[in-house]
Design an enzyme around this catalytic site. Structure first.
Site, PDB file in Angstrom:
ATOM      1  N   TYR A 184      42.713  32.056  29.836  1.00  0.00           N
ATOM      2  CA  TYR A 184      42.312  33.272  30.542  1.00  0.00           C
ATOM      3  C   TYR A 184      42.849  33.256  31.963  1.00  0.00           C
ATOM      4  CZ  TYR A 184      38.630  30.508  32.866  1.00  0.00           C
ATOM      5  OH  TYR A 184      37.951  29.576  33.609  1.00  0.00           O
ATOM      6  N   CYS A 185      43.058  34.452  32.502  1.00  0.00           N
ATOM      7  CA  CYS A 185      43.490  34.636  33.884  1.00  0.00           C
ATOM      8  C   CYS A 185      43.047  36.035  34.315  1.00  0.00           C
ATOM      9  CB  CYS A 185      44.997  34.449  34.032  1.00  0.00           C
ATOM     10  SG  CYS A 185      45.966  35.506  32.934  1.00  0.00           S
ATOM     11  N   THR A 186      43.450  36.472  35.480  1.00  0.00           N
ATOM     12  CA  THR A 186      42.905  37.704  36.049  1.00  0.00           C
ATOM     13  C   THR A 186      43.104  38.921  35.148  1.00  0.00           C
ATOM     14  OG1 THR A 186      43.345  36.845  38.270  1.00  0.00           O
ATOM     15  CG2 THR A 186      42.883  39.207  38.071  1.00  0.00           C
ATOM     16  N   ILE A 213      40.429  38.503  32.418  1.00  0.00           N
ATOM     17  CA  ILE A 213      39.046  38.518  32.915  1.00  0.00           C
ATOM     18  C   ILE A 213      38.603  39.943  33.202  1.00  0.00           C
ATOM     19  CG2 ILE A 213      37.523  37.771  34.794  1.00  0.00           C
ATOM     20  CD1 ILE A 213      39.588  35.409  35.163  1.00  0.00           C
TER      21      ILE A 213
END
Length: 298
Positions: A184-186, A213
């Site tokens: 996961y990341c922004t 996210i």
């Protein structure tokens, strides 16, 4: 005055002439009075822009006319053009700097050989079905996780995305190669590359959260598996997803709960400091190291 917003987006698609696309994007943004950052490479486009809603809608419509950009997921958030100091549109070797441009392969459908995309509800379903076997893997810089992360996530201690390749090749995560891993990341872009890098190094079951996210927290707020605030790379610094957001960050000086980052007062330093409201009012506190603090105290 018209209401303003910020959009976050990316699209992986082959681009034969990145510089020509750069000029087109720059001219369009200047005409529409948009500010922010856009990076273009032979692999695609990555951008964050702020400005009037009507201008952003025009930008989205025009950008989607480019072959390969039709299905880009544009994410809207609170903000304005003044959250960015200027407009920056650049052509680079990578739209996310992992230091492995020759390794990434893309076609008209996106990244080739990356992780399986999971919608937010599918992430929860995977965890419900397989429990503690599921590993959340943070694809961001380590400092971002200080104020928000998925519960029990692994957070590699990397300063930039360029550190990830060496992290995997060190062998420290080899024990996870047969585990279901949710990266996961922004907004999802770093995981597009990260999941591909992981699969190329023997990780068997790799997933990524579709929309990152941002999309997950928009759907579940503070009631899902995400906890804390989201760090963002502009003047806003962080974003919360409800009135009862859990504060997991700690002040770098007194360890009080906080989710507020400050820039080091030494203008030559690019480090960020987590400070509570009380410590942020002390002149000497806005420094990231004792050496910097001594400069203020003299």
């Amino acid at each position: 005055m018209e209401l303003e917003k910020v959009i976050l987006y990316y699209g992986f698609a082959p681009i034969a002439d990145p510089n020509a696309v750069r000029l087109w994007q720059r001219d369009m943004c200047e005409l529409l009075n948009l500010k922010g950052r856009i990076i273009i490479s032979e692999h695609g486009i990555n951008g964050t822009l702020g400005g009037p809603i009507s201008s952003l809608k025009t930008y989205i419509a025009k950008t989607r006319e480019f072959p390969g950009f039709k299905k880009i997921d544009f994410k809207w958030s609170a903000g304005c053009a003044n959250d960015f100091p200027r407009l920056s549109v650049k052509a680079r070797d990578e739209i996310v700097s992992f230091g492995a441009p020759g390794e990434l392969k893309v076609d008209e459908k996106g990244v080739v050989g990356g992780g399986v995309h999971l919608r937010p509800e599918e992430v929860n379903a995977l965890v419900a079905a397989r429990g503690d076997e599921v590993v959340f893997f943070d694809g961001r810089n380590a400092f971002e996780a200080k104020i928000g992360k998925f519960k029990n996530a692994i957070v590699p201690q990397v300063e930039t995305t360029r550190d990830f390749v060496a992290e995997f090749e060190s062998g420290k995560y080899d024990h996870l190669k047969d585990k279901p891993i949710v990266t996961y990341c922004t907004g999802g872009i770093r995981c597009e590359v990260l999941s591909s890098v992981m699969k190329n190094r023997g990780f068997e079951e790799v997933y990524q959260i579709q929309g990152g996210i941002v999309r997950y927290a928009e759907e579940f707020g503070n009631d899902g598996l995400w906890e804390g605030s989201l760090y963002i790379f502009d003047k806003r610094m962080n974003q919360e997803f409800g009135d009862e957001t859990k504060v997991i960050g700690e002040c770098d000086h007194c360890a009080s709960p906080t989710s507020k980052f400050y820039n080091c007062a030494n203008l030559r330093c690019r480090k960020l400091i987590l400070l509570c409201e009380t410590c942020s009012t002390l002149d000497w506190s806005i420094m990231c190291t004792p050496d910097h603090q001594s400069l203020v105290r003299k």
